[in-house]
Design a protein around this motif. Structure first.
Motif, mmCIF file in Angstrom:
data_model
loop_
_atom_site.group_PDB
_atom_site.id
_atom_site.type_symbol
_atom_site.label_atom_id
_atom_site.label_comp_id
_atom_site.label_asym_id
_atom_site.label_seq_id
_atom_site.Cartn_x
_atom_site.Cartn_y
_atom_site.Cartn_z
ATOM 1 N N ASP A 224 0.807 -1.223 0.000
ATOM 2 C CA ASP A 224 0.000 0.000 0.000
ATOM 3 C C ASP A 224 0.842 1.276 0.000
ATOM 4 O OD1 ASP A 224 -2.247 -1.560 0.112
ATOM 5 O OD2 ASP A 224 -2.437 -1.433 2.285
ATOM 6 N N ASN B 35 1.111 3.507 -3.448
ATOM 7 C CA ASN B 35 -0.202 3.978 -3.890
ATOM 8 C C ASN B 35 -0.800 4.962 -2.892
ATOM 9 O OD1 ASN B 35 -0.097 2.377 -6.188
ATOM 10 N ND2 ASN B 35 -1.101 0.649 -5.200
ATOM 11 N N ALA B 36 -0.679 4.657 -1.606
ATOM 12 C CA ALA B 36 -1.213 5.560 -0.585
ATOM 13 C C ALA B 36 -0.458 6.878 -0.590
ATOM 14 C CB ALA B 36 -1.135 4.904 0.787
ATOM 15 N N ASP C 224 0.950 8.244 -3.223
ATOM 16 C CA ASP C 224 0.477 8.982 -4.395
ATOM 17 C C ASP C 224 -0.792 9.759 -4.074
ATOM 18 O OD1 ASP C 224 2.523 8.126 -6.010
ATOM 19 O OD2 ASP C 224 1.397 6.465 -6.893
ATOM 20 N N VAL C 225 -1.721 9.100 -3.396
ATOM 21 C CA VAL C 225 -2.976 9.753 -3.029
ATOM 22 C C VAL C 225 -2.720 10.917 -2.092
ATOM 23 C CG1 VAL C 225 -5.170 9.431 -1.829
ATOM 24 C CG2 VAL C 225 -4.348 7.676 -3.404
ATOM 25 N N TYR C 226 -1.855 10.701 -1.115
ATOM 26 C CA TYR C 226 -1.569 11.745 -0.138
ATOM 27 C C TYR C 226 -0.952 12.975 -0.800
ATOM 28 C CZ TYR C 226 0.297 14.214 3.854
ATOM 29 O OH TYR C 226 0.581 15.181 4.769
ATOM 30 N N ASP D 231 -1.205 14.049 -3.711
ATOM 31 C CA ASP D 231 -2.057 14.703 -4.708
ATOM 32 C C ASP D 231 -3.124 15.592 -4.092
ATOM 33 O OD1 ASP D 231 -2.615 15.016 -7.501
ATOM 34 O OD2 ASP D 231 -4.460 13.868 -7.197
ATOM 35 N N LYS D 232 -3.194 15.656 -2.767
ATOM 36 C CA LYS D 232 -4.222 16.505 -2.154
ATOM 37 C C LYS D 232 -3.970 17.973 -2.487
ATOM 38 C CE LYS D 232 -1.842 16.292 2.326
ATOM 39 N NZ LYS D 232 -1.567 17.707 2.565
#
Length: 358
Positions: A192, A195-196, A198-200, A202-203
């Motif tokens: 994870d 991927n996690a 990347d999400v973080y 991109d905020k």
């Protein structure tokens, strides 16, 4: 270098989950100052630096040492860019080793990581807080997130938990603040992590997207890993090769970090073409047994499984005859087809990520 709110969380997590016990030993790389309360409030600067040692003592740690060339907090004045065993005859090992916002100042990175490795007992834990790539070069180094995983896999470490914060320094180096709007758990395993992250990142309100006039931003994951093997430190440096061979490097460590616990050790591979072949090479290297190959088009026997387990079955046949025998479905990188979410599927689907391998 300092002791912040996420450091309280990390220590409490390790104690509450039973990873560490009261009476454990700890060594801090860097003479860490106590800069924050458990509630996240900054402790005002005073002429007398407060040591993080008092927090460890409050949590029941019995043996505390720290290393720093500045000698602060009665630190051992060792150069962390040298082999601590050879240069200082220092052979002690600890239940917990911390390296928070310290390692990026050490020019010899290989030696720095080898020292961390040698300081930690087998079964012990390291708390490491680096600056990630994109930190605008704060210190000598910022770290590529992929390489963090490669470092762990090469040495048999197991990722336990990751927290993340952001901070900003003004142009004159003055500390401007830390952002804890998003300090929650990032992930608990290697699969994870990227991927996690990347999400973080991109905020929309990340400080990375603000003007440098505000200050120099940095992204700081606080990573907890466990040293699980009694082995010498290895640098994650390898020659270039094709995926069929790179996928086998550190395969057992990748399996331990990124996949569900394989109770039977049986898997089904999805895809009978090249991606399936790559998955099969990983399965062999990591000790998994291939029960069958699932494919929506091909039939017969997969040519990469000539030694057994290479029977190609349809998805429906897999559900009927093989699903109960398998722990999970293994999918190779570059596989275009998708099996996730199909009706009747009750076991996990795990995709190999090419970024995990050098």
């Amino acid at each position: 270098m300092g002791f912040y709110q996420e450091d309280y969380w990390a220590i409490e997590f390790l104690l509450e989950k039973g990873y560490l016990q009261k009476g454990s030993s700890v060594i801090e790389c860097g003479s860490q100052d106590l800069l924050c309360t458990r509630e996240g409030k900054s402790i005002p600067n005073t002429k007398e630096r407060k040591s993080a040692r008092e927090i460890f003592e409050q949590y029941g740690f019995k043996d505390y040492e720290c290393i720093d060339m500045d000698g602060g907090h009665n630190a051992l004045q060792f150069d962390f860019g040298l082999d601590l065993k050879e240069e200082y005859q220092y052979n002690k090992q600890f239940d917990l080793v911390t390296c928070r916002e310290f390692g990026h100042w050490i020019f010899d990175q290989r030696q720095m990581f080898e020292n961390l490795h040698n300081l930690c007992k087998v079964g012990g834990y390291v708390i490491w807080r680096p600056f990630l790539a994109g930190a605008f070069g704060y210190g000598f180094y910022a770290y590529n997130p992929n390489k963090i995983l490669h470092l762990m896999f090469a040495n048999g470490y197991k990722m336990i938990r990751v927290y993340i914060t952001e901070q900003v320094y003004k142009e004159n180096g003055e500390f401007a603040g830390r952002d804890r709007k998003y300090p929650s758990l990032l992930c608990e395993n290697g699969a994870d992590f990227l991927n996690a992250l990347d999400v973080y990142l991109d905020k929309e309100d990340t400080w990375r997207k603000t003007s440098l006039k505000v200050g120099i931003p940095s992204i700081n994951p606080t990573i907890i890993w466990q040293k699980t093997e009694d082995k010498s430190f290895e640098s994650p440096l390898y020659y270039y090769d094709e995926p069929e061979r790179t996928i086998t490097r550190n395969a057992k460590s990748v399996l331990k970090n990124c996949f569900p616990e394989a109770k039977k050790g049986n898997v089904a591979i999805f895809g009978a073409a090249r991606a399936g072949n790559i998955a099969n090479e990983f399965a062999k290297a990591s000790g998994l047994n291939v029960a069958c190959v699932i494919d929506d088009v091909q039939t017969g026997t997969a040519n990469f499984c000539a030694g057994g387990g290479g029977i190609i079955v349809s998805f429906n046949e897999f559900l009927e005859k093989y699903q109960n025998q398998c722990d999970f479905i293994l999918v190779g990188p570059y596989q275009n087809g998708k099996i996730e979410g199909r009706d009747g599927l009750r076991i996990p689907v795990c995709r190999l990520d090419g970024r995990w391998f050098v």
